[in-house]
Design a protein around this motif. Structure first.
Motif, PDB file in Angstrom:
ATOM      1  N   LEU A 264     -38.590 -45.709  78.556  1.00 42.01           N
ATOM      2  CA  LEU A 264     -38.701 -45.445  77.129  1.00 42.01           C
ATOM      3  C   LEU A 264     -37.541 -46.066  76.348  1.00 42.01           C
ATOM      4  O   LEU A 264     -37.726 -46.555  75.235  1.00 42.01           O
ATOM      5  N   GLY A 265     -36.355 -46.056  76.916  1.00 40.60           N
ATOM      6  CA  GLY A 265     -35.240 -46.714  76.274  1.00 40.60           C
ATOM      7  C   GLY A 265     -35.467 -48.209  76.165  1.00 40.60           C
ATOM      8  O   GLY A 265     -35.221 -48.821  75.117  1.00 40.60           O
ATOM      9  N   ARG A 266     -35.960 -48.807  77.246  1.00 36.74           N
ATOM     10  CA  ARG A 266     -36.264 -50.239  77.246  1.00 36.74           C
ATOM     11  C   ARG A 266     -37.378 -50.554  76.247  1.00 36.74           C
ATOM     12  O   ARG A 266     -37.342 -51.576  75.560  1.00 36.74           O
ATOM     13  N   MET A 267     -38.379 -49.678  76.154  1.00 39.32           N
ATOM     14  CA  MET A 267     -39.488 -49.895  75.235  1.00 39.32           C
ATOM     15  C   MET A 267     -39.005 -49.918  73.784  1.00 39.32           C
ATOM     16  O   MET A 267     -39.420 -50.768  72.983  1.00 39.32           O
ATOM     17  N   GLN A 268     -38.107 -48.993  73.435  1.00 41.95           N
ATOM     18  CA  GLN A 268     -37.557 -48.973  72.079  1.00 41.95           C
ATOM     19  C   GLN A 268     -36.803 -50.269  71.777  1.00 41.95           C
ATOM     20  O   GLN A 268     -36.971 -50.867  70.706  1.00 41.95           O
ATOM     21  N   PHE A 269     -35.978 -50.685  72.729  1.00 38.06           N
ATOM     22  CA  PHE A 269     -35.195 -51.900  72.537  1.00 38.06           C
ATOM     23  C   PHE A 269     -36.083 -53.134  72.423  1.00 38.06           C
ATOM     24  O   PHE A 269     -35.916 -53.958  71.529  1.00 38.06           O
ATOM     25  N   ASP A 270     -37.030 -53.267  73.336  1.00 35.63           N
ATOM     26  CA  ASP A 270     -37.914 -54.432  73.332  1.00 35.63           C
ATOM     27  C   ASP A 270     -38.724 -54.513  72.048  1.00 35.63           C
ATOM     28  O   ASP A 270     -38.993 -55.609  71.533  1.00 35.63           O
ATOM     29  N   TYR A 271     -39.110 -53.358  71.531  1.00 34.79           N
ATOM     30  CA  TYR A 271     -39.878 -53.335  70.287  1.00 34.79           C
ATOM     31  C   TYR A 271     -39.041 -53.882  69.129  1.00 34.79           C
ATOM     32  O   TYR A 271     -39.509 -54.717  68.341  1.00 34.79           O
ATOM     33  N   LEU A 272     -37.813 -53.424  69.009  1.00 35.13           N
ATOM     34  CA  LEU A 272     -36.938 -53.920  67.945  1.00 35.13           C
ATOM     35  C   LEU A 272     -36.660 -55.408  68.123  1.00 35.13           C
ATOM     36  O   LEU A 272     -36.610 -56.166  67.146  1.00 35.13           O
TER      37      LEU A 272
END
Length: 246
Positions: free
Chosen positions: A58-66
Motif C-alpha cells: 500500500l505504501g508503494r501503491m501511494q508512491f507509484d500513483y503520485l
C-alpha cells in the motif's frame, strides 16, 4: 507513553470503547490508541492491514500513483498523517533534500517514523516530521506545497476535521498544486464508528471543497487499483496554472 492495553489492537471492540470513554476527544483518542498500537508494533500501528507485505504494498501503491501523476524530485510534498512513513520513506528518497514534510497527531508514531529514517538510511534527506493538534496548517508557509497527500486520514475523521482541513489547505498549495485524499465512500447514508471509521458520499466532500474555493475531482484511476478507499483531488478554483500531473 502508557503500557500497552492487553485487550488488543484498535480492531478490538473492548479496546475502542475503553479508549473512547477515557479519551472522549478525537485527537486525544487517536493519540492514545496509536500509542498503544505503536508499543506493540510500529509497523502495524498504521492502517488495518494484517501483513507486513500488504502494508509495504500500500505504501508503494501511494508512491507509484503520485509518481505516475507527475511527482518530481524538486516538488515540495506535505503528507498529512505521515505515520511511520509507510509511503513517506519512498517519497523522502525520491524528493530533493528538505522537500518532504510529514505531520501527524501522534507523538508515538512520529518517534517510530524517526526509526524508519534510521533503518532506511534517509537522514541526509533532512525530512521534516512535525506533531500537530489540528489541520489549520498555520505554521506552514503560504503557497509552498506542490503536492499535499493524505491517505486513510479522512476515513478516520469526523466532518468537522474534514471541513477544517479543506478550509485551510488552499492557503498552502503552490500555484498548480493539488491535494489528494482518500476516504471511505458510501452511496447511501453516511455513517461512522465513533472516533474510528467514517464514511462519506462523494458529493458531501466535493461540496465542502467548493465552499472553500477548491475544485474537486473524483480519481477514477485510483478506484481501479487493489485498495479499499476512494480518492479525490482538489485544486484551487482560482488557479489558472497547469496542475501537477494530468
Amino acid at each position: 507513553m502508557g503500557a500497552a492495553d492487553p485487550s488488543g489492537d484498535r480492531q478490538n471492540v473492548v479496546h475502542r470503547v475503553r479508549h473512547a470513554l477515557r479519551y472522549p476527544g478525537h485527537i486525544a483518542y487517536h493519540r492514545a490508541v496509536t500509542a498503544d498500537d505503536t508499543a506493540r508494533s510500529p509497523e502495524a500501528a498504521v492502517g488495518h492491514d494484517p501483513s507486513r507485505e500488504r502494508r509495504a504494498q500500500l505504501g508503494r501503491m501511494q508512491f507509484d500513483y503520485l509518481l505516475a501523476h507527475g511527482l518530481r524530485p524538486e516538488h515540495h510534498v506535505l503528507e498529512i498523517g505521515c505515520g511511520n512513513l509507510r509511503a513517506g520513506r519512498l517519497l523522502i528518497d525520491h524528493l530533493d533534500t528538505g522537500h518532504y514534510y510529514g505531520i501527524d497527531i501522534s507523538p508515538a508514531i512520529l518517534l517510530a517514523a524517526q526509526g524508519t529514517l534510521v533503518r532506511e538510511g534517509l537522514q541526509s534527506k533532512l525530512p521534516y516530521l512535525t506533531l500537530v493538534g489540528d489541520l489549520t496548517f498555520g505554521f506552514l508557509p503560504e503557497g509552498h506545497f506542490d503536492v499535499v497527500h493524505a491517505h486513510s486520514v479522512f476515513s478516520h475523521s469526523p466532518r468537522q476535521v474534514v471541513e477544517q482541513c479543506l478550509a485551510h489547505v488552499g492557503r498552502i498549495l503552490a500555484p498548480g498544486g493539488h491535494f489528494d485524499f482518500t476516504f471511505n465512500r458510501t452511496e447511501g447514508r453516511e455513517h461512522q464508528v465513533p472516533h474510528e471509521d467514517f464514511s462519506y458520499r462523494t458529493r458531501t466532500l466535493t461540496t465542502i471543497a467548493a465552499r472553500h474555493g477548491l475544485k474537486a475531482r473524483f480519481m477514477d484511476d485510483w478506484e481501479r487499483l487493489p485498495q479499499g478507499q476512494s480518492k479525490i483531488r482538489v485544486t484551487l478554483m482560482s488557479d489558472r496554472a497547469r496542475t501537477v500531473g494530468p
